[in-house]
Scaffold this active site. Sequence first.
Site, mmCIF file in Angstrom:
data_model
loop_
_atom_site.group_PDB
_atom_site.id
_atom_site.type_symbol
_atom_site.label_atom_id
_atom_site.label_comp_id
_atom_site.label_asym_id
_atom_site.label_seq_id
_atom_site.Cartn_x
_atom_site.Cartn_y
_atom_site.Cartn_z
ATOM 1 N N LYS A 48 -40.818 19.353 3.003
ATOM 2 C CA LYS A 48 -42.192 19.812 2.787
ATOM 3 C C LYS A 48 -42.998 19.628 4.058
ATOM 4 O O LYS A 48 -42.633 18.817 4.909
ATOM 5 C CB LYS A 48 -42.834 19.036 1.637
ATOM 6 C CG LYS A 48 -42.931 17.557 1.933
ATOM 7 C CD LYS A 48 -43.516 16.785 0.782
ATOM 8 C CE LYS A 48 -43.576 15.309 1.088
ATOM 9 N NZ LYS A 48 -44.420 14.941 2.218
ATOM 10 N N ASP B 14 -40.216 10.598 1.131
ATOM 11 C CA ASP B 14 -40.398 10.414 2.581
ATOM 12 C C ASP B 14 -39.893 9.066 3.118
ATOM 13 O O ASP B 14 -40.588 8.413 3.906
ATOM 14 C CB ASP B 14 -41.884 10.583 2.956
ATOM 15 C CG ASP B 14 -42.409 11.981 2.663
ATOM 16 O OD1 ASP B 14 -41.648 12.816 2.132
ATOM 17 O OD2 ASP B 14 -43.596 12.250 2.945
ATOM 18 N N CYS C 235 -48.459 10.362 0.515
ATOM 19 C CA CYS C 235 -47.494 11.278 -0.107
ATOM 20 C C CYS C 235 -47.053 10.829 -1.503
ATOM 21 O O CYS C 235 -46.838 11.666 -2.372
ATOM 22 C CB CYS C 235 -46.316 11.503 0.828
ATOM 23 S SG CYS C 235 -46.834 12.499 2.268
HETATM 24 C C1 VGL Z 1 -47.418 11.050 5.035
HETATM 25 C C2 VGL Z 1 -49.275 11.203 6.370
HETATM 26 C C3 VGL Z 1 -48.781 12.346 6.964
HETATM 27 C C4 VGL Z 1 -46.697 10.319 3.959
HETATM 28 C C5 VGL Z 1 -46.910 12.193 5.618
HETATM 29 O O1 VGL Z 1 -45.454 10.468 3.844
HETATM 30 O O2 VGL Z 1 -47.361 9.568 3.207
HETATM 31 N N1 VGL Z 1 -48.612 10.574 5.408
HETATM 32 N N2 VGL Z 1 -47.603 12.834 6.573
#
Ligand code: VGL
Length: 219
Positions: free
Chosen positions: A117, A18, A162
């Site tokens: 995802k 991410d 994540c």
């Molecule tokens: C994430 C909160 C919501 C992350 C993704 O990438 O850690 N955290 N969506």
Amino acid sequence: MSAGLHVDQRTDVLAVIDVQPTFMPGGELPVPDGDAIVPVINRLLCDRFRHACATQDWHPPGHASFASSHAGRRPYDTIPMPHGDQILWPDHAVQGSANAELHPDLDSRRCQLVLRKGWRPELDSYSAFFENDGTTSTGLGGWLTDRGARRLFLAGLAADYCVAWSAEGAVRAGFDTFVIEDATRAISMARPDGRTSDVLARERLLGLGVTFLRSADLG
Ligand code: VGL
Ligand code: ZN
């Protein structure tokens, strides 16, 4: 930790979690200092790992993890969901938006797979392996196994969500799992008991046998 861990280019894989503008300072769900990890990850991608994959958080508008989808709720509230408590987030990583792309400075040429995802409207997916119901597979474990991966090294955002959940999924999927600490940053949410999400996540992962190391430890 273990100074001088040798990367086996045949069977070690770097997973970049991410690294998207939506999670950087100025983005919708900013992780403090999140942009500092990009050059560290680029060095790992160019100089250390032959095998790499990346994930993108990738939500449809109106996703169940967005506070804006729940009347009377605000970002960072927690609500019960069928599979357990869910933290509600600001709208982020919206499919097709510029901030949901991989970070423009990330050198993703060596990422052989980019996995998206969190695309199911009703279900969140912190982990790159299993969605938040704990059972729905993203397919990443199968891809890694088919590629002959043995050890998984994690980098990216956020260390306490994540990345942590992906590390847990990697252990469950049977991989020797490492978190590269200077290639991650945490959101660090305060919890009712006064502890923070990053401290709790680290404890949980150490208990599962995950190794924490620094990028300079990798030779
Ligand atoms: C994430 C909160 C919501 C992350 C993704 O990438 O850690 N955290 N969506
Ligand atoms: Zn998300």
